[in-house]
Design an enzyme around this catalytic site. Sequence first.
Site, PDB file in Angstrom:
ATOM      1  N   HIS A   8       0.847  -1.194   0.000  1.00  0.00           N
ATOM      2  CA  HIS A   8       0.000   0.000   0.000  1.00  0.00           C
ATOM      3  C   HIS A   8       0.880   1.240   0.000  1.00  0.00           C
ATOM      4  CE1 HIS A   8      -3.892   2.078   0.676  1.00  0.00           C
ATOM      5  NE2 HIS A   8      -3.108   2.999   1.215  1.00  0.00           N
ATOM      6  N   HIS A  47       1.571   5.159  -2.574  1.00  0.00           N
ATOM      7  CA  HIS A  47       0.985   6.059  -3.572  1.00  0.00           C
ATOM      8  C   HIS A  47       2.081   6.815  -4.318  1.00  0.00           C
ATOM      9  CE1 HIS A  47      -2.785   5.600  -1.260  1.00  0.00           C
ATOM     10  NE2 HIS A  47      -2.067   5.875  -0.187  1.00  0.00           N
ATOM     11  N   THR A  57      -6.601   9.791  -4.034  1.00  0.00           N
ATOM     12  CA  THR A  57      -7.825  10.543  -4.307  1.00  0.00           C
ATOM     13  C   THR A  57      -7.534  11.914  -4.906  1.00  0.00           C
ATOM     14  OG1 THR A  57      -7.911  11.419  -2.046  1.00  0.00           O
ATOM     15  CG2 THR A  57      -9.093   9.357  -2.477  1.00  0.00           C
ATOM     16  N   ARG A  80     -14.658  12.707   4.399  1.00  0.00           N
ATOM     17  CA  ARG A  80     -13.854  13.929   4.348  1.00  0.00           C
ATOM     18  C   ARG A  80     -12.904  13.938   3.149  1.00  0.00           C
ATOM     19  NH1 ARG A  80      -9.289  11.713   6.508  1.00  0.00           N
ATOM     20  NH2 ARG A  80      -9.717   9.900   7.800  1.00  0.00           N
ATOM     21  N   HIS A 106      -6.500  -0.660   5.933  1.00  0.00           N
ATOM     22  CA  HIS A 106      -6.169  -0.258   7.301  1.00  0.00           C
ATOM     23  C   HIS A 106      -7.181  -0.743   8.348  1.00  0.00           C
ATOM     24  CE1 HIS A 106      -3.955   2.052   4.488  1.00  0.00           C
ATOM     25  NE2 HIS A 106      -4.740   3.081   4.446  1.00  0.00           N
ATOM     26  N   ASP A 138       2.130   2.953   3.240  1.00  0.00           N
ATOM     27  CA  ASP A 138       1.252   4.104   2.984  1.00  0.00           C
ATOM     28  C   ASP A 138       2.053   5.344   2.593  1.00  0.00           C
ATOM     29  OD1 ASP A 138      -1.306   5.282   2.677  1.00  0.00           O
ATOM     30  OD2 ASP A 138      -1.159   6.243   4.630  1.00  0.00           O
TER      31      ASP A 138
END
Length: 314
Positions: A38, A40, A84, A137, A188, A269
């Site tokens: 995981h 990005h 995102t 959010r 997670h 992450d």
Amino acid sequence: MPHGDTTGPFTKTEGWLDWYDGPSAPAFTLPEGAVDAHCHVFGPGAQFPYAPERKYTPCDASAEQLFALRDHLGFERNIIVQATCHGADNSALVDALNRSEGRARGVATVRRDVTDEQLKALHEAGVRGVRFNFVKRLVDRIPTDSLDEIVAKIAPLGWHVVIYFEAADLPELYDFFSSIPTDVVVDHMGRPDVTKDPNGPEFGLFLRFLRENPNVWTKVSCPERLSVTGPRALPEEIPNGEHIMYSDVVPFARRVVEEFPDRVLWGTDWPHPNLKDHMPDDGLLVDYIPQIATTAERQRKLLVDNPRRLYWND
């Protein structure tokens, strides 16, 4: 490893914490073939613009910087998850996969109007899943009928669905998640509230979800995102003087690894988007792994066997 200031016509979100560019060398030696399952890439914004509908603007975090971290920590491969901030434009993700020389797979974000030709191109680049984000959010909620259409399109490719949600929303989403026919990977551990009892009803619902749905996997990642106490253990929590990192998260993650050893994944992450209080040292995050996967067999399943089976089984 140069740091990733945002370039191009973008200004970072006020108060944004940049990733830490001096990670330590882990004391824990990763098993051969370990996968960071995981992480990005962000931009660079001058080359891969951030989405107009984004909820945040990050610092840049390029494929080259990710792969330098991979090598520094001792991982062999990466699973790169669409961020995102890039919306459904997977260009930065695909570029990173193409640069990886076969050492990365991807999880994309697509919309209901995605075509079979577009999905085929993503598959050829190395994408093996799509992500549905339910964290309010971060994204606007998408109707579940749209998501059903996407699942029907990706299922023939053998892809899976990654879901990101918070523990308080699981009761509302439980039936929909349970109806997804493909493999499902939870980000997670569904973001448990670690101030609560790991044997209590809230986390118990998440464990029930895993027990009732053998197609569901979970990442036991992001202690830095879930912890309330932070990376330093309290003195009374240190047995024999041994330091325990993110000690309030350990009982939750260890429980999942022990009960579902064949359906767990772990990732850094990196570059740790939207953290508010501290930016972790990725080397120390690697040293957290043996606290939750306490035997060599569990470590190998978590870091090698499980991600290889899910992402390179074709």
